[in-house]
Design an enzyme around this catalytic site. Structure first.
Site, PDB file in Angstrom:
ATOM      1  N   ASP A 178      40.195  81.306 120.163  1.00 52.59           N
ATOM      2  CA  ASP A 178      39.780  79.891 120.168  1.00 52.59           C
ATOM      3  C   ASP A 178      40.378  79.049 121.299  1.00 52.59           C
ATOM      4  OD1 ASP A 178      38.240  80.431 117.994  1.00 52.59           O
ATOM      5  OD2 ASP A 178      39.499  79.394 116.538  1.00 52.59           O
TER       6      ASP A 178
ATOM      7  N   LYS B  33      33.051  83.643 115.619  1.00 46.74           N
ATOM      8  CA  LYS B  33      33.450  83.680 114.216  1.00 46.74           C
ATOM      9  C   LYS B  33      33.128  82.366 113.519  1.00 46.74           C
ATOM     10  CE  LYS B  33      38.265  82.338 115.144  1.00 46.74           C
ATOM     11  NZ  LYS B  33      38.240  80.999 114.532  1.00 46.74           N
TER      12      LYS B  33
ATOM     13  N   CYS C   5      44.069  79.699 112.852  1.00 44.38           N
ATOM     14  CA  CYS C   5      43.203  80.820 113.244  1.00 44.38           C
ATOM     15  C   CYS C   5      43.982  82.002 113.811  1.00 44.38           C
ATOM     16  CB  CYS C   5      42.155  80.347 114.235  1.00 44.38           C
ATOM     17  SG  CYS C   5      40.983  79.166 113.520  1.00 44.38           S
TER      18      CYS C   5
END
Length: 205
Positions: free
Chosen positions: A33, A117, A150
């Protein structure tokens, strides 16, 4: 977390087995991310002072490529505001918009794996585990944002799936300093090894 940090009575019950080292011939870097939504000050949910983590991640990517390891880029793959993740978080990084794109200071190679995702973990609902096993990966290095959300979820699943897990401190950014230190402590005592950037690059060299 430092090597001299005192451990609590629960976490100090560590295995006598020597810790694994990074297997240079069977390693993958998972970049979690590192997208505009979190790194651009104008993004939907920006972290503070993203420059150092971007620089550290770029150095780690370069070291992994030089070692012949795989680099896996992970970014949000939300398709609509009704995505289940948004029961708690504001809608962000939807579709192919600016927020969902890898930060421009990082440049994925066209041949490198890109995973989208819809939940916190890079493994949940994706083919990441299949990809790693197809390439006989043993050592998984994880970096990115947010460390305590995450990245941590990805670390948990990597450990549960049997990989040797390494987290590079400077190449991660949590939502706050308290969360940063707490998450590194938990990872180092239960899920993997926490390395400095210098140590990680040295092991990959």
């Amino acid at each position: 977390m430092t090597e001299t940090q005192d451990l609590d009575g629960f976490s100090d019950k560590m295995s006598a087995q020597p810790p694994a080292d990074i297997d240079r011939e069977r390693c993958a870097l998972i970049v979690v991310d590192m997208v505009n939504a979190y790194l651009d000050p104008a993004g939907e949910m920006p972290v503070s002072d993203a420059g150092p983590v971007i620089d550290a991640t770029r150095a780690l990517v370069d070291a992994t490529r030089a070692a012949g390891g795989k680099v896996v880029w992970v970014r949000p793959g939300h398709t609509e505001g009704a995505d289940g993740l948004f029961r708690i978080r504001i809608p962000h990084a939807i579709g192919e918009g600016h927020g969902a794109q890898i930060h421009p200071d990082l440049a994925p190679d066209e041949a490198e794996k890109l995973i989208k995702k819809r939940r916190y973990s890079s493994f949940f609902g994706t083919d990441l585990d299949m990809y790693l096993r197809e390439h006989d990966i043993r050592s998984v290095i994880v970096c990115g944002v947010a460390l305590n959300i995450c990245v941590r979820s990805t670390v948990h699943d990597a450990f549960f799936n049997g990989y040797d897990v390494f987290v590079v401190e400077e190449a991660c950014k949590a939502t706050g300093e308290r969360e940063h230190e707490s998450t590194l402590y938990d990872i180092a005592t239960h899920f993997g090894q926490v390395l400095s950037l210098e140590d990680a690059v040295s092991r990959l060299a």
